[in-house]
Scaffold this motif. Structure first.
Motif, PDB file in Angstrom:
ATOM      1  N   GLN A   1       0.645  -1.263   0.144  1.00  0.00           N
ATOM      2  CA  GLN A   1      -0.072   0.144  -0.103  1.00  0.00           C
ATOM      3  C   GLN A   1       0.697   1.324  -0.007  1.00  0.00           C
ATOM      4  O   GLN A   1       0.749   2.199  -1.018  1.00  0.00           O
ATOM      5  CB  GLN A   1      -1.038   0.034   1.330  1.00  0.00           C
ATOM      6  N   GLU A   2       2.016   1.146   0.803  1.00  0.00           N
ATOM      7  CA  GLU A   2       2.891   2.302   1.055  1.00  0.00           C
ATOM      8  C   GLU A   2       3.421   2.616  -0.297  1.00  0.00           C
ATOM      9  O   GLU A   2       3.692   3.843  -0.936  1.00  0.00           O
ATOM     10  CB  GLU A   2       3.807   2.428   1.876  1.00  0.00           C
ATOM     11  N   ILE A   3       4.065   1.678  -1.087  1.00  0.00           N
ATOM     12  CA  ILE A   3       4.776   1.599  -2.667  1.00  0.00           C
ATOM     13  C   ILE A   3       3.543   2.205  -3.330  1.00  0.00           C
ATOM     14  O   ILE A   3       4.236   3.234  -4.238  1.00  0.00           O
ATOM     15  CB  ILE A   3       5.189   0.226  -2.746  1.00  0.00           C
ATOM     16  N   GLY A   4       2.592   1.831  -3.372  1.00  0.00           N
ATOM     17  CA  GLY A   4       1.714   2.133  -4.543  1.00  0.00           C
ATOM     18  C   GLY A   4       1.167   3.735  -4.472  1.00  0.00           C
ATOM     19  O   GLY A   4       1.086   4.520  -5.085  1.00  0.00           O
ATOM     20  N   ASN A   5       1.165   3.906  -2.975  1.00  0.00           N
ATOM     21  CA  ASN A   5       0.931   5.508  -2.921  1.00  0.00           C
ATOM     22  C   ASN A   5       2.014   6.508  -2.967  1.00  0.00           C
ATOM     23  O   ASN A   5       1.810   7.650  -3.863  1.00  0.00           O
ATOM     24  CB  ASN A   5       0.622   5.471  -1.222  1.00  0.00           C
ATOM     25  N   LEU A   6       3.256   5.866  -2.730  1.00  0.00           N
ATOM     26  CA  LEU A   6       4.502   6.660  -3.146  1.00  0.00           C
ATOM     27  C   LEU A   6       4.460   6.933  -4.613  1.00  0.00           C
ATOM     28  O   LEU A   6       4.783   8.053  -5.219  1.00  0.00           O
ATOM     29  CB  LEU A   6       5.701   6.054  -2.403  1.00  0.00           C
ATOM     30  N   VAL A   7       4.343   5.817  -5.404  1.00  0.00           N
ATOM     31  CA  VAL A   7       4.556   5.864  -6.888  1.00  0.00           C
ATOM     32  C   VAL A   7       3.474   6.952  -7.668  1.00  0.00           C
ATOM     33  O   VAL A   7       3.679   7.789  -8.416  1.00  0.00           O
ATOM     34  CB  VAL A   7       4.657   4.675  -7.393  1.00  0.00           C
ATOM     35  N   ARG A   8       2.269   6.619  -7.028  1.00  0.00           N
ATOM     36  CA  ARG A   8       1.070   7.557  -7.662  1.00  0.00           C
ATOM     37  C   ARG A   8       1.123   8.823  -7.327  1.00  0.00           C
ATOM     38  O   ARG A   8       1.065   9.620  -8.125  1.00  0.00           O
ATOM     39  CB  ARG A   8      -0.134   7.059  -7.242  1.00  0.00           C
ATOM     40  N   ASN A   9       1.714   9.258  -6.288  1.00  0.00           N
ATOM     41  CA  ASN A   9       1.923  10.591  -5.631  1.00  0.00           C
ATOM     42  C   ASN A   9       2.825  11.103  -6.459  1.00  0.00           C
ATOM     43  O   ASN A   9       2.540  12.203  -6.979  1.00  0.00           O
ATOM     44  CB  ASN A   9       2.362  10.781  -4.064  1.00  0.00           C
ATOM     45  N   ARG A  10       3.961  10.636  -6.841  1.00  0.00           N
ATOM     46  CA  ARG A  10       5.022  11.129  -7.656  1.00  0.00           C
ATOM     47  C   ARG A  10       4.514  11.370  -9.141  1.00  0.00           C
ATOM     48  O   ARG A  10       4.974  12.340  -9.841  1.00  0.00           O
ATOM     49  CB  ARG A  10       6.217  10.420  -7.606  1.00  0.00           C
ATOM     50  N   MET A  11       3.766  10.418  -9.555  1.00  0.00           N
ATOM     51  CA  MET A  11       3.171  10.633 -10.840  1.00  0.00           C
ATOM     52  C   MET A  11       2.125  11.453 -11.151  1.00  0.00           C
ATOM     53  O   MET A  11       2.130  12.349 -12.194  1.00  0.00           O
ATOM     54  CB  MET A  11       2.575   9.254 -11.463  1.00  0.00           C
ATOM     55  N   LEU A  12       1.310  12.013 -10.033  1.00  0.00           N
ATOM     56  CA  LEU A  12       0.613  13.041 -10.071  1.00  0.00           C
ATOM     57  C   LEU A  12       1.327  14.317 -10.148  1.00  0.00           C
ATOM     58  O   LEU A  12       1.010  15.131 -10.946  1.00  0.00           O
ATOM     59  CB  LEU A  12      -0.477  12.981  -9.039  1.00  0.00           C
ATOM     60  N   ASP A  13       2.335  14.289  -9.386  1.00  0.00           N
ATOM     61  CA  ASP A  13       3.229  15.687  -9.386  1.00  0.00           C
ATOM     62  C   ASP A  13       3.807  15.944 -10.657  1.00  0.00           C
ATOM     63  O   ASP A  13       4.060  16.999 -11.215  1.00  0.00           O
ATOM     64  CB  ASP A  13       4.167  15.574  -8.250  1.00  0.00           C
ATOM     65  N   LEU A  14       4.043  14.775 -11.517  1.00  0.00           N
ATOM     66  CA  LEU A  14       4.914  14.948 -12.842  1.00  0.00           C
ATOM     67  C   LEU A  14       3.721  14.891 -13.783  1.00  0.00           C
ATOM     68  O   LEU A  14       4.120  14.881 -15.128  1.00  0.00           O
ATOM     69  CB  LEU A  14       5.696  13.761 -13.082  1.00  0.00           C
ATOM     70  N   ASN A  15       2.527  14.998 -13.614  1.00  0.00           N
ATOM     71  CA  ASN A  15       1.415  15.131 -14.602  1.00  0.00           C
ATOM     72  C   ASN A  15       1.475  13.766 -15.570  1.00  0.00           C
ATOM     73  O   ASN A  15       1.270  13.733 -16.622  1.00  0.00           O
ATOM     74  CB  ASN A  15       1.755  16.314 -15.512  1.00  0.00           C
TER      75      ASN A  15
END
Length: 772
Positions: free
Chosen positions: A652-666
């Motif tokens: 769960q933590e890995i998924g949240n970390l990667v998706r947050n960075r993807m959102l920040d990079l559009n």
């Protein structure tokens, strides 16, 4: 022979123990001295040596400095004993020019990058080549209770051997027969695979891998074959193929195609052949991994005018708008170093501006800021390195070779920590779909911009700069930890890693609670104690071809002493060099529709009779459900509930970390986990990817080299093939340094609809009564 080791270093404790083994003690002499001193060369009796091996020092942080020392040692030996053959090892390809006088030169960067590129095309190629280069009797794993280890260990004993046709009992009876005929029948009768020949062509003696059915075997030919032992040491017992049809009748030489004429611009014709039985064409979709045009009839001379009037260049309809240039087949215009072999590749008609080479850099021609914007139709290949070595050129060439289907080309992204030299950028700007980006695999944002979610493979080259230079075995620590992090974050991506120490392969995709991996560590220790040179072969990352150590290539230089053709053979196999009439390494995936063939021997027969391809091995992936009970017990792990909860929280933590960075990079978050083909809305990380990252190992992969003809085929097997050169079935026009090629089928469409003429040797057809 006596072996004299000359080194400026003192003898360490490990080497002392090795040379005190009774088998070697009277034949190995260690001298402390320098090759630059004539007195030390005199002590070593260099002027009376059969050969001199000059090895590059791996303990240098600066590989260029290590090559400079090697060059001076080579010159000193040449000055002292000019008649002694030299076997020289260098790291950098640009330094080959200084030791070109040596009889044999192995450049590590050339072979390393070519091997990594072939791993992207054919999984397990690094394992296949490594096992072929190591001397073994095939005794590894024979005491194991698991079938895959016994089979994998036995077939690992296969090597490349040579013998002249007139002296051979394996191949002597095939004089005047086609190469394809000889290869199939020798495998069926003796279990050996004929993979190439060295023949006299125009006063030269080139080596050709699978020259095809047009080539007729001659008594003076040197035959190269794969077997566990060379012919002189074999008992010549016919192989038993219980699942194959009766031995086909021998075909008279008059029914075989005429001999091949190998020239740079020659058109190879096949005027006499037979057609396949009516039952076989109904078998559709034979193999799905690579789509290569089949051997069709060659257009006649009267078609040449039509070919020239049609398309002058080979268009790729799905090319991205950022690349406006047309694509041609030609030889690279710019060589990154002296001594590059001319290789026919897909090239751009006009080179790409260097500003467009940067993947995430906006310029006047391109506005994309990440790999997602390019909308590539094929998944990309990411190569991560600390700087742009000239050897990367040999990574690109096999992936852009002329025999690939143009629509199968995968974009290549070079993720480099240092900015490349303009000369390097000039060399790669002529290749299509090549990009570079400054960044590191330690940075999650750089990986996302480079398109790791869109990647088919990520190749990680070992960093030469390390923070643990004081201990050799810790030199890979940076690469190992970075790759482990990548594996945790993106477990669905295939990662191929290069390490400097083969013993560190055990740390790839490390699982602390993996009971099966711990079981294999004990097996490795037992094999080492029994004297195996490749005791690490049962480590799962190596068996699967996901890790490679450049130090394994050292044996290539040693093998060249008794097999002087070996370096040339491997260069042709990996695509570093190309030779007229020589085939190339490829692969074929066995689908459910292909299981009617049942056995490897029938597959060999089908390929030989239809496409003239020579299979040399199988890359097999086994799941725990398909193994015997003993393997299932060792693969399955009894995790308690507390461990399972911890793993769920971590995912769960890995998924949240990667998706947050993807959102920040559009970047669209749905790309994360798309390789599992499951909806990302089910959970923050898809179940398929979760299993890959979990502590439970549910499958393993390994390579079976030159299996027996009665080996049962399994779905998803990937067969290693040596395909004949497609140039022999196409019309070639040499114009201004580029070869413009028109498919024979397109030429036929402009004229009458003539039926294709098959190149199948009649004796290799499967009788209708045996079709299942």
């Amino acid at each position: 022979m006596y072996v004299v080791l000359l080194s400026p270093c003192e003898l360490d404790s490990t080497m002392k123990m090795i040379i005190q083994i009774p088998m070697w003690a009277q034949r190995v002499i260690y001298l402390q001295g320098s090759a630059l001193k004539d007195t030390d060369l005199t002590r070593a009796r260099m002027n009376a040596a059969e050969a001199c091996f000059i090895l590059a020092a791996r303990n240098y942080n600066d590989r260029s400095a290590a090559d400079e020392h090697t060059i001076l040692r080579s010159w000193a030996v040449r000055d002292f004993a000019p008649n002694v053959p030299q076997y020289v090892q260098v790291f950098r390809p640009e330094n080959k020019v200084h030791v070109a006088f040596a009889e044999h030169v192995v450049c590590e960067d050339e072979f390393k990058y070519a091997l990594l590129a072939n791993n992207c095309l054919c999984p397990g190629t690094s394992t296949l080549v490594t096992l072929l280069l190591h001397t073994s009797r095939g005794q590894e794993g024979q005491m194991s209770k698991e079938e895959w280890q016994r089979q994998y260990g036995k077939c690992s004993g296969n090597e490349i051997y040579h013998i002249r046709l007139e002296d051979s009992r394996f191949f002597g009876e095939y004089e005047g027969k086609s190469f394809t005929y000889a290869s199939f029948h020798s495998h069926r009768k003796y279990g050996v695979t004929l993979v190439g020949v060295q023949a006299e062509v125009g006063g030269a003696w080139p080596i050709m891998l699978n020259p095809g059915p047009q080539y007729l075997m001659k008594h003076s030919d040197m035959c190269f074959y794969m077997n566990i032992t060379k012919e002189e040491n074999s008992a010549l017992l016919p192989a038993e193929c219980s699942d194959d049809p009766p031995h086909p009748p021998v075909v008279e030489p008059a029914l075989l195609p005429p001999p091949v004429r190998v020239e740079d611009t020659a058109v190879v014709r096949n005027n006499t052949a037979a057609t396949m039985p009516a039952e076989l064409p109904s078998r559709k979709k034979f193999g799905t991994l690579l789509q290569v045009p089949r051997m069709l009839d060659v257009p006649s001379e009267e078609d040449a005018a039509l070919v020239e009037q049609e398309e002058k260049y080979l268009d790729i309809p799905w090319i991205t708008p950022a690349e406006h240039c047309e694509i041609v087949k030609g030889f690279p215009h710019v060589a990154p170093y002296i001594g590059v072999s001319p290789t026919l590749c897909y090239m751009l008609k006009e080179k790409k501006p260097q500003c467009c080479l940067q993947l995430a850099q906006v310029c006047e021609h391109c506005t994309f800021r990440n790999a997602k914007g390019y909308n590539w139709p094929n998944r990309c290949i990411i190569l991560a390195a600390d700087y742009a070595s000239n050897g990367i050129y040999n990574f690109i060439v096999p992936l852009r070779a002329h025999f690939h289907h143009p629509q199968s080309l995968r974009p290549i992204v070079l993720l480099l920590e240092k900015r490349p030299h303009p000369a390097f950028l000039d060399a790669i700007s002529w290749f299509p779909l090549i990009y570079w980006m400054q960044g590191s695999i330690d940075d999650l944002d750089d990986l996302l911009r480079a398109g790791i979610n869109l990647a088919d493979s990520v190749v990680v080259v070992n960093k030469e700069s390390t923070n643990s230079a004081e201990e050799d075995y810790l030199a890979d620590c940076n690469t190992i930890v970075a790759v482990q992090t990548m594996f945790k974050l993106f477990p669905g991506v295939r990662i191929i890693t290069e390490l400097s120490q083969s013993s560190n392969m055990r740390f790839m995709q490390f699982r602390a609670h993996d009971a099966y991996a711990l079981h294999l560590s004990k097996m490795e220790k037992r094999e080492r104690e029994e004297g195996s040179h490749i005791s690490y072969m049962f480590r799962l990352p190596f068996a699967a071809g996901s890790v490679f150590s450049a130090s394994m290539l050292d044996t290539l230089l040693y093998q060249a002493f008794v097999k002087e053709y070996m370096i040339t053979f491997i260069r042709l196999l990996l695509g570093i060099d190309q030779a007229p009439g020589s085939g190339f390494l490829s692969s074929l995936k066995i689908t459910k529709d292909d299981l009617w063939l049942r056995s490897y021997g029938r597959l060999f027969q089908k390929l030989s009779s239809s496409t003239c391809e020579i299979p040399i091995g199988i890359y097999r992936t086994q799941s725990s459900s398909s193994m015997d009970s003993s393997s299932q017990i060792s693969l399955d792990l009894m995790d308690d509930d507390q461990t399972a909860v911890k793993q769920d929280i971590e995912r769960q933590e890995i998924g949240n970390l990667v998706r947050n960075r993807m959102l920040d990079l559009n970047l669209p978050t749905e790309d994360y986990g798309r390789s599992s083909q499951l909806s990302p809305l089910v959970s923050p990380i898809s179940p398929a990817i979760a299993d890959a990252a979990s502590e439970k190992r549910d499958s393993l992969s390994y390579v079976i080299i030159n299996p027996s003809c009665d080996l049962r085929l399994e779905e998803n097997d990937i067969v290693f093939l040596i395909r004949p050169s497609p140039i022999s079935s196409k019309k070639i026009f040499l114009t201004r340094g580029s070869i413009r090629i028109k498919s024979p089928s397109k030429v036929r469409s402009k004229k009458s609809h003539r039926p294709p003429v098959s190149t199948d040797p009649p004796s290799l057809q499967i009788p209708p009564s045996t079709v299942v």
